[in-house]
Scaffold this motif. Structure first.
Motif, short mmCIF file in Angstrom:
data_model
loop_
_atom_site.label_atom_id
_atom_site.label_comp_id
_atom_site.label_asym_id
_atom_site.label_seq_id
_atom_site.Cartn_x
_atom_site.Cartn_y
_atom_site.Cartn_z
N ASN A 153 18.30 61.57 -14.78
CA ASN A 153 19.61 60.97 -14.50
C ASN A 153 20.46 61.85 -13.58
OD1 ASN A 153 19.10 58.68 -16.02
ND2 ASN A 153 19.89 59.59 -17.89
N GLY A 154 19.87 62.94 -13.08
CA GLY A 154 20.58 63.82 -12.15
C GLY A 154 21.53 64.79 -12.81
N LEU A 155 21.36 65.03 -14.10
CA LEU A 155 22.25 65.95 -14.81
C LEU A 155 21.64 67.34 -14.90
CD1 LEU A 155 23.29 63.60 -17.74
CD2 LEU A 155 24.57 64.08 -15.65
N LYS A 156 22.49 68.35 -14.85
CA LYS A 156 22.09 69.75 -14.99
C LYS A 156 22.85 70.33 -16.17
CE LYS A 156 19.65 72.13 -11.93
NZ LYS A 156 18.32 72.54 -12.19
N ARG A 157 22.21 71.19 -16.92
CA ARG A 157 22.83 71.82 -18.07
C ARG A 157 23.53 73.11 -17.63
NH1 ARG A 157 21.97 71.15 -23.39
NH2 ARG A 157 22.57 72.85 -24.74
N VAL A 158 24.77 73.29 -18.10
CA VAL A 158 25.54 74.49 -17.79
C VAL A 158 26.10 75.03 -19.10
CG1 VAL A 158 27.56 75.40 -16.57
CG2 VAL A 158 26.21 73.58 -15.54
N GLU A 159 25.94 76.33 -19.31
CA GLU A 159 26.48 76.96 -20.51
C GLU A 159 27.39 78.10 -20.11
OE1 GLU A 159 24.17 78.02 -23.99
OE2 GLU A 159 22.61 76.66 -23.29
N PHE A 160 28.50 78.23 -20.82
CA PHE A 160 29.40 79.36 -20.61
C PHE A 160 30.20 79.59 -21.88
CE2 PHE A 160 31.29 75.50 -19.06
CZ PHE A 160 32.57 75.48 -19.59
N LYS A 161 30.78 80.78 -21.99
CA LYS A 161 31.55 81.14 -23.16
C LYS A 161 33.03 81.15 -22.81
CE LYS A 161 27.90 84.02 -25.01
NZ LYS A 161 27.50 85.35 -25.46
N ILE A 162 33.84 80.58 -23.70
CA ILE A 162 35.29 80.57 -23.51
C ILE A 162 35.96 81.01 -24.81
CG2 ILE A 162 35.30 78.80 -21.71
CD1 ILE A 162 36.02 76.75 -23.84
N HIS A 163 37.19 81.43 -24.71
CA HIS A 163 37.94 81.86 -25.88
C HIS A 163 38.22 80.65 -26.77
CE1 HIS A 163 41.17 83.77 -28.23
NE2 HIS A 163 40.50 84.88 -27.93
N HIS A 164 38.32 80.88 -28.06
CA HIS A 164 38.47 79.76 -29.00
C HIS A 164 39.78 79.00 -28.79
CE1 HIS A 164 41.40 81.58 -31.81
NE2 HIS A 164 40.81 82.71 -31.49
N THR A 165 40.83 79.64 -28.29
CA THR A 165 42.08 78.91 -28.06
C THR A 165 41.91 77.90 -26.92
OG1 THR A 165 42.87 80.69 -26.63
CG2 THR A 165 43.59 80.74 -28.92
N LEU A 166 41.21 78.30 -25.87
CA LEU A 166 40.92 77.37 -24.77
C LEU A 166 40.02 76.23 -25.25
CD1 LEU A 166 41.07 76.52 -21.83
CD2 LEU A 166 39.22 78.13 -21.34
N PHE A 167 39.06 76.57 -26.09
CA PHE A 167 38.16 75.56 -26.66
C PHE A 167 38.96 74.53 -27.46
CE2 PHE A 167 35.54 73.93 -30.10
CZ PHE A 167 34.41 73.52 -29.42
N GLU A 168 39.90 74.99 -28.27
CA GLU A 168 40.72 74.08 -29.07
C GLU A 168 41.60 73.20 -28.18
OE1 GLU A 168 42.71 76.71 -31.76
OE2 GLU A 168 40.92 77.01 -32.98
N GLN A 169 42.14 73.78 -27.10
CA GLN A 169 42.95 72.99 -26.17
C GLN A 169 42.10 71.90 -25.51
OE1 GLN A 169 44.50 75.90 -23.47
NE2 GLN A 169 46.25 76.42 -24.78
N LEU A 170 40.89 72.26 -25.09
CA LEU A 170 39.99 71.27 -24.49
C LEU A 170 39.64 70.17 -25.48
CD1 LEU A 170 37.55 73.60 -22.54
CD2 LEU A 170 39.07 71.89 -21.53
N ASP A 171 39.41 70.57 -26.71
CA ASP A 171 39.05 69.62 -27.75
C ASP A 171 40.20 68.64 -28.01
OD1 ASP A 171 36.95 68.82 -29.40
OD2 ASP A 171 37.81 69.81 -31.15
N GLN A 172 41.42 69.16 -28.11
CA GLN A 172 42.59 68.31 -28.35
C GLN A 172 42.82 67.35 -27.19
OE1 GLN A 172 45.76 71.06 -29.10
NE2 GLN A 172 45.05 71.57 -31.15
N ARG A 173 42.71 67.86 -25.97
CA ARG A 173 42.94 67.01 -24.80
C ARG A 173 41.87 65.93 -24.68
NH1 ARG A 173 44.35 68.99 -18.69
NH2 ARG A 173 44.32 66.94 -17.75
N ALA A 174 40.63 66.30 -24.98
CA ALA A 174 39.54 65.32 -24.93
C ALA A 174 39.76 64.22 -25.96
CB ALA A 174 38.20 66.02 -25.17
#
Length: 93
Positions: free
Chosen positions: A48-69
């Motif tokens: 399907n043309g997708l590539k996997r990307v992994e990276f580490k972020i701080h948990h506060t940024l993760f929570e912000q992304l989760d809330q916004r999503a």
């Protein structure tokens, strides 16, 4: 202590008895099934043309992304992809 046939809390006493239930449908052990399923998922993503990307972020940024999503009713991955596309488009102008 006597073995009581109605006592279901001591399963180890009844390990030799047949229980009703769904029969085993796959001869492979569960950990092998998981590996095969993951490999197939990666193949589907590639086709399907997708590539996997992994990276580490701080948990506060993760929570912000989760809330916004959740607020935008999309997955975290879709949100990150949209933010990256928007950022790349604005940097090209």
């Amino acid at each position: 202590m006597a073995k009581e046939a109605t006592d279901l809390t001591t399963i180890d006493l009844f390990s030799d008895e047949k229980r009703p239930g769904r029969p085993k449908t796959n001869p492979l052990p569960r950990n092998v099934q998981i590996k095969i399923n993951k490999r197939n998922q990666v193949k589907r993503d590639r086709s399907n043309g997708l590539k996997r990307v992994e990276f580490k972020i701080h948990h506060t940024l993760f929570e912000q992304l989760d809330q916004r999503a959740k607020a935008e009713q999309m997955s975290r991955g879709e949100l990150i992809e949209a933010l990256l596309i928007k950022s790349l488009a604005s940097s090209q102008n």
